[in-house]
Design a protein around this motif. Sequence first.
Motif, short mmCIF file in Angstrom:
data_model
loop_
_atom_site.label_atom_id
_atom_site.label_comp_id
_atom_site.label_asym_id
_atom_site.label_seq_id
_atom_site.Cartn_x
_atom_site.Cartn_y
_atom_site.Cartn_z
N GLY A 26 14.12 -4.85 -4.36
CA GLY A 26 12.92 -3.93 -5.53
C GLY A 26 12.11 -4.27 -5.78
O GLY A 26 11.11 -3.43 -6.07
N THR A 27 11.70 -5.98 -5.55
CA THR A 27 10.38 -6.66 -6.65
C THR A 27 9.11 -6.12 -5.68
O THR A 27 8.33 -5.82 -6.30
CB THR A 27 10.32 -7.45 -6.26
N ILE B 212 8.48 -2.28 -7.06
CA ILE B 212 7.45 -2.41 -7.84
C ILE B 212 6.19 -2.93 -8.01
O ILE B 212 5.35 -2.59 -8.76
CB ILE B 212 8.92 -3.46 -8.89
N ALA C 54 11.74 3.35 -0.85
CA ALA C 54 12.55 4.07 -2.04
C ALA C 54 13.72 3.79 -2.06
O ALA C 54 14.02 2.41 -2.97
CB ALA C 54 12.45 4.87 -3.37
N THR D 197 14.09 7.37 -10.26
CA THR D 197 13.22 6.43 -10.47
C THR D 197 13.28 5.25 -11.12
O THR D 197 13.19 4.39 -11.60
CB THR D 197 11.73 7.42 -10.38
N THR E 104 13.68 1.90 -10.84
CA THR E 104 12.88 0.41 -11.01
C THR E 104 12.94 -0.36 -12.38
O THR E 104 12.39 -1.36 -12.67
CB THR E 104 11.45 0.89 -11.21
N SER F 222 11.23 1.45 -15.19
CA SER F 222 10.03 0.71 -15.56
C SER F 222 9.51 1.68 -15.86
O SER F 222 9.38 2.76 -15.02
CB SER F 222 9.11 0.32 -14.61
N ALA G 86 6.65 2.43 -13.60
CA ALA G 86 6.58 3.01 -12.67
C ALA G 86 7.18 4.44 -12.32
O ALA G 86 6.62 5.32 -11.61
CB ALA G 86 7.52 2.00 -11.99
N THR G 87 7.47 4.67 -13.51
CA THR G 87 7.96 6.59 -13.52
C THR G 87 6.33 7.76 -13.40
O THR G 87 7.10 8.38 -13.76
CB THR G 87 8.57 6.22 -14.05
#
Length: 416
Positions: A39-40, A43, A189, A257, A261, A263, A266-267
């Motif tokens: 996942g990192t 991101i 993703a 999303t 994330t 975040s 990030a969205t």
Amino acid sequence: MSRSFFRTYGFLSAMLLAIVLGCVLGALWPGAACLAPLGTIFINLMFCIVVPLVFCSLSSSIACMKSPRRAGKIMGTTLLVFIVTGLIAAVIMLFAMRLYPPVLEPWADAAAGTVDAQASVAELLVNFFTVEDFAALLSRRAMLPLIVFSILIGFGINLSGGADCLTAKVLQDMTNCLLKVVSLISYYAPIAFFGFFASLVATYGAQITAAYGRAMLVYYPLCFVYVLVAFPLYAYLGGGREGVRVMRRHILRPAVTALGTCSSVATIPTNLEAAEDSGVPRDISDLVLPLGATMHMDGSCFSCVLKIAFLFGVFGIPFEGAGLIVKILLVAVFSSVAMSGIPGGGYIGEYIICTLFFPTQMAIAYPIAVTIGNLVDPPATMINSAGDYVVSFLVARFTEGKDWLERAQRGRQVQK
């Protein structure tokens, strides 16, 4: 029909399936925390693209407006909508905390933690909106200063020729190119979401017990009730019945999303795509969505009130009084604006809460508040980010008129 469904929902279904499988693996295998790098990677890729995307989209949006007056009108309406919806969220959580307190008995043996050096209010205000030099702007940790800088650049270009200026055209082309890069990154993703949720459940699942479990029992259902009730209401106020239908067709992408994330920043790309598909004017979405990533956080208003109520219960302080309620509402809105749109948000909100309400108990209050923040981060980010898309309907309604959505749909039909 099946091919059309697959084209529309196939990728989204893959992401949802990856999330479910990740949660199952995290619950069954404690070692799933080792999958966090999956996942990192996603991101970090999003963060690398978001900084130039925010600068280009925001600056070009203002630069290409027909007049600075329109930009000011959109921005003023946007900030007003952010404040009002944030206050509504804070009031809802206040009622929930009064009806269902998260901590029933004070903690006599709360463990103390270490607290970094505190910044003054003046220093916080300076750091929220400015940085020491230009190089510091090129970081996701300086999103609010970057937005301020982008707005200033946009107005400068607007006053120097507007859409006909070469700089404005370059920024528009850069925005379109960066959105294509986002589409390429998005193919990764599902793998990223699988690793992220496997790690999340494996890491925090065992901690959701006792008082923390009681707090989550309030927070998580309330978040989803808010999404199901408040979001359609905002969409209806912004675009009528058709606004609700359009919102329901497109909101799942930014919501998923955001969950994947944790975040708001990030969205932003997904929100921009959803807003464009919904017919929200480009100059409005390019302003509302980047601003919303750091300044519109209804989920953070929820969590702010939850943290305050939780800590009042921990220290055995009565959670009542008109003066206290007003102070909590103000702090909830202010801290939600101050939080950065990244995972963890730099824990600025926790500093604000503990400094104002528990200055003599910072060493105990701060780690407790941080723990709650980590546990509520996914649904809070979902409300923050998906809410940015929804309130763009409200901003469009007040700046374009009540029939803006009908005009947008007629324009799309003519183009087809």
